[in-house]
Design an enzyme around this catalytic site. Sequence first.
Site, PDB file in Angstrom:
ATOM      1  N   ARG A 121     -36.213  -2.875   9.317  1.00  0.00           N
ATOM      2  CA  ARG A 121     -36.631  -1.462   9.760  1.00  0.00           C
ATOM      3  C   ARG A 121     -37.693  -1.604  10.835  1.00  0.00           C
ATOM      4  O   ARG A 121     -37.920  -1.510  11.783  1.00  0.00           O
ATOM      5  CB  ARG A 121     -37.513  -0.711   8.579  1.00  0.00           C
ATOM      6  CG  ARG A 121     -37.926   0.597   9.389  1.00  0.00           C
ATOM      7  CD  ARG A 121     -38.940   1.754   7.580  1.00  0.00           C
ATOM      8  NE  ARG A 121     -39.467   0.885   6.973  1.00  0.00           N
ATOM      9  CZ  ARG A 121     -40.073   0.890   6.182  1.00  0.00           C
ATOM     10  NH1 ARG A 121     -40.119   2.032   5.290  1.00  0.00           N
ATOM     11  NH2 ARG A 121     -41.308   0.069   5.275  1.00  0.00           N
ATOM     12  N   LYS A 174     -52.138   5.100   2.276  1.00  0.00           N
ATOM     13  CA  LYS A 174     -51.859   6.088   3.616  1.00  0.00           C
ATOM     14  C   LYS A 174     -51.598   7.656   3.278  1.00  0.00           C
ATOM     15  O   LYS A 174     -51.487   7.652   1.752  1.00  0.00           O
ATOM     16  CB  LYS A 174     -50.711   5.271   3.911  1.00  0.00           C
ATOM     17  CG  LYS A 174     -49.638   5.570   2.857  1.00  0.00           C
ATOM     18  CD  LYS A 174     -48.559   4.133   3.601  1.00  0.00           C
ATOM     19  CE  LYS A 174     -47.687   3.895   2.279  1.00  0.00           C
ATOM     20  NZ  LYS A 174     -46.541   2.899   2.773  1.00  0.00           N
ATOM     21  N   MET A 206     -42.156  31.579  -2.974  1.00  0.00           N
ATOM     22  CA  MET A 206     -43.440  30.774  -2.732  1.00  0.00           C
ATOM     23  C   MET A 206     -44.834  30.459  -3.082  1.00  0.00           C
ATOM     24  O   MET A 206     -45.302  29.471  -3.394  1.00  0.00           O
ATOM     25  CB  MET A 206     -43.702  30.951  -0.915  1.00  0.00           C
ATOM     26  CG  MET A 206     -44.623  30.857  -0.199  1.00  0.00           C
ATOM     27  SD  MET A 206     -45.379  31.823   1.226  1.00  0.00           S
ATOM     28  CE  MET A 206     -43.396  31.840   1.852  1.00  0.00           C
ATOM     29  N   TYR A 258     -34.915  35.383  -6.484  1.00  0.00           N
ATOM     30  CA  TYR A 258     -33.809  36.038  -5.075  1.00  0.00           C
ATOM     31  C   TYR A 258     -32.930  35.430  -5.739  1.00  0.00           C
ATOM     32  O   TYR A 258     -32.388  33.929  -5.924  1.00  0.00           O
ATOM     33  CB  TYR A 258     -35.111  34.950  -4.644  1.00  0.00           C
ATOM     34  CG  TYR A 258     -36.174  35.340  -3.653  1.00  0.00           C
ATOM     35  CD1 TYR A 258     -35.945  36.494  -2.768  1.00  0.00           C
ATOM     36  CD2 TYR A 258     -36.763  35.066  -3.571  1.00  0.00           C
ATOM     37  CE1 TYR A 258     -37.288  37.364  -2.381  1.00  0.00           C
ATOM     38  CE2 TYR A 258     -38.636  35.503  -3.107  1.00  0.00           C
ATOM     39  CZ  TYR A 258     -38.535  36.308  -2.489  1.00  0.00           C
ATOM     40  OH  TYR A 258     -39.537  36.912  -2.027  1.00  0.00           O
TER      41      TYR A 258
END
Length: 373
Positions: A147, A34, A318, A270
């Site tokens: 769950r 998955k 980023m 930053y």
Amino acid sequence: MKPATAIINSNALRHNIQLIKSFAPQCNVLAMVKANAYGQGLLPAAKTIEDLVDGFGVARLKEGLEIQESGYAGRIVLVEGFFDRGELLKTLSRRFDTVVHCIEQLELLETVAREQEAEQQKSFWKRKTRIYFPVNVWLKIDTGMHRLGIHPEQVELFYQRLKACSLVKSVNFVSHFSRADELDCGYTEKQIATFEQATAPYHELRSLAASSGILYWKQAHYDWIRPGIIMHGISPHSTPITDLGFKPVMTLASSLIAVREHKAGEPVGYGGAWVSPHDTKLGVVAIGYGDGYPRNAPAGTPVFINGRKVPIVGRVSMDMMTVDLGADSQDKVGDEVILWGEELLIEEVATAIGAISYELITKLTPRVIFEYR
Ligand SMILES: *Cc1c(COP(=O)(O)O)cnc(C)c1O
């Protein structure tokens, strides 16, 4: 010079599967692929191991479709089952195994089965819908995770109804641990006992162990094991498992794109979040949160350059991050930087960041280049 690149070692992946099988030699292996095979690339991962495993486990119908459409004809199990009627019909037409974890899924299955029986009463030429073959069902029991799954006391009811359903080929049992990485908490023993008590009378196939269960709870191996993270050589908790023989499959690497003189007292990045306490050289590495490296990695999180670990300093941005190479460093623009891999285990990085390895590897973005070796 390479930008953010994930290098996938296919031999290590195959080696880890063999090792897993040696832990549970009598078991079938449902390889959990998955979430894009834990971020490693669904189809490349599936292709690499398909001859070694007995099936693939996925959490979304789409993931199963992709594997089957790539040519895989073996068992595919939807570990959360189908989400609606449309998905159920696809599940049936593709002959996927499905988990049933709630009454809504059972009722939908029964409804479609009844409709199909009515349809089959008609002569062939009058039939409007296609006829589906029955599929294998994995009845999910909640043994303590709370769950997904039915209450152990509901097993008899669900079992009988599934057995009576014309779209069900076999009924198997599955459950999931919530604390299998905590060896002394006593909870896993309770889950095993609950599972054993709920399922023993039926003599059907059973599956309970994911990675931690495979490594630490032999009595929970049953018929099918469901390895996920350990296939990638990564621990299900924060302590590495390389000493057990597992090999990290992924190396996340990038390059230095700048090396700069930096004076004591100057901030970097930053917010000026880190101010250098010493004269040093800063390296700028071409990877950032746009590649999936966590922005919240604190100053001090290690990266590996030219044989040693150096700390991230300043905020991860980023496309870049900055590292403190040290005043006497010789590193040059173009040198390789390893974010995690054999040289710097992902468990150490995850601990420094306050994340888990599962999250780090599944969050890489499509900008990262994947190289399979
Ligand atoms: C993800 C998952 C697994 C694999 O878990 P790991 O801890 O990565 O081994 C096993 N079973 C189910 C139902 C899962 O959803």
